[in-house]
Design an enzyme around this catalytic site. Sequence first.
Site, PDB file in Angstrom:
ATOM      1  N   ASP A   1      -3.983  -2.691   4.096  1.00  0.00           N
ATOM      2  CA  ASP A   1      -4.160  -1.864   2.893  1.00  0.00           C
ATOM      3  C   ASP A   1      -5.175  -0.761   3.106  1.00  0.00           C
ATOM      4  OD1 ASP A   1      -2.934  -4.408   1.756  1.00  0.00           O
ATOM      5  OD2 ASP A   1      -2.845  -2.954   0.118  1.00  0.00           O
TER       6      ASP A   1
ATOM      7  N   ALA B   1       0.799  -1.227   0.000  1.00  0.00           N
ATOM      8  CA  ALA B   1       0.000   0.000   0.000  1.00  0.00           C
ATOM      9  C   ALA B   1       0.841   1.292   0.000  1.00  0.00           C
ATOM     10  CB  ALA B   1      -0.991  -0.041   1.159  1.00  0.00           C
TER      11      ALA B   1
ATOM     12  N   ARG C   1      -5.405  -0.104  -8.512  1.00  0.00           N
ATOM     13  CA  ARG C   1      -5.599  -1.015  -7.374  1.00  0.00           C
ATOM     14  C   ARG C   1      -6.612  -0.378  -6.419  1.00  0.00           C
ATOM     15  NH1 ARG C   1      -1.135  -4.517  -5.518  1.00  0.00           N
ATOM     16  NH2 ARG C   1      -2.938  -5.735  -4.919  1.00  0.00           N
TER      17      ARG C   1
ATOM     18  N   LYS D   1      -3.916  -8.480   2.766  1.00  0.00           N
ATOM     19  CA  LYS D   1      -3.763  -9.597   1.824  1.00  0.00           C
ATOM     20  C   LYS D   1      -4.641 -10.784   2.186  1.00  0.00           C
ATOM     21  CE  LYS D   1      -1.901  -9.680  -1.173  1.00  0.00           C
ATOM     22  NZ  LYS D   1      -2.676  -9.326  -2.400  1.00  0.00           N
TER      23      LYS D   1
END
Length: 338
Positions: free
Chosen positions: A233, A50, A87, A244
């Site tokens: 993140d 991140a 993302r 994750k």
Amino acid sequence: MPENFKTIDFKNDELILINQTKLPLVEEYIVTDIPERIAQAIENLEVRGAPAIGITAAYAITLCFKNFKGDREEHFNNCYKLLAATRPTAVNLFWALDEMKKVFLENKTSPDLYPRLSERAKEIHEEDIRMCDAIANNGLGIFTSEMTVLTHCNTGKLATGGGGTALNVIKKGFDEGKVKFVYVDETRPLLQGSRLTAFELDKYGIPFAIITDSAAGMLMCQGKIDLAITGADRIAVNGDSANKIGTYSVAALCKFHNIPFYIAAPMSTVDSSCPTGNEIKIELRAKEEITSVKGVQITRNDYDVFSPAFDVTPSKLITGIITDKQLYRFPYDFSKPK
Ligand code: MRU
């Protein structure tokens, strides 16, 4: 082995990224000043993690104006959209893009637009180095003795502009004699653990073993894990944390086995517009990342695949969240010091 790699560098008006898809077998760098190539690098996880994604996007916005002549407003909006689409879960990406937007709006008619953007991108990078150091210092107290630690994904120097988040806490713990061994979840499907965390631990001389993600429960049951720590993140206001895929399983296993489970992340990962984890958008990845490994087909491509890149760990499973400001404990309130 000396710790001599750089994750992100900006030199001679070009961005230099270590290509994380090639590690640990090949140390190769991408050198580019093309924003589209940088967006592709973020999307393909050539640069990932991140905070590293945010810093990279800030440099990409800068490079959009390296030689640009034309309608600046329209160009900025196109560059912003291109990068924002790469993302969706890592909030640091949107945080960094918005920081760059402020600088753009203040300087959009100035002849100094490019140097101003470049200055801010470098500041974001330097701020991240300081945040990583602060996280490591704030996290040291979680180790009560010489501990064996489990971690998931990669949260080190490769995932940030500085020394890392969770992995930096582990490194500091090791340097201070508080961590003796690290179990590294391989982190299916893209293997950030077995490739990247292993690469870093090897460089730092920290003893470790890679395990399959599914071996964590057995080790916990055997009393071989004292503590688990991962990054995040995006962290919701109530402390629910996206990280994750597989992080939730680690946290649930820790709860069952009475093992402390910590998250480490900079304050820029806390999303004040997200009250709970339910509002966090989870990125879905291409089926080929599951049906093949490094280009080798392992199952049929016509089989259906469901591949979320992240999961959300409910805050009640998180013993503490270590930020650059301080260590917070459940129930989370990031507005107040505790
Ligand atoms: O898909 P990735 O490799 O970008 O995912 C990274 C993670 O989940 C990290 O744990 C997170 O970004 C924190 S990195 C300091």
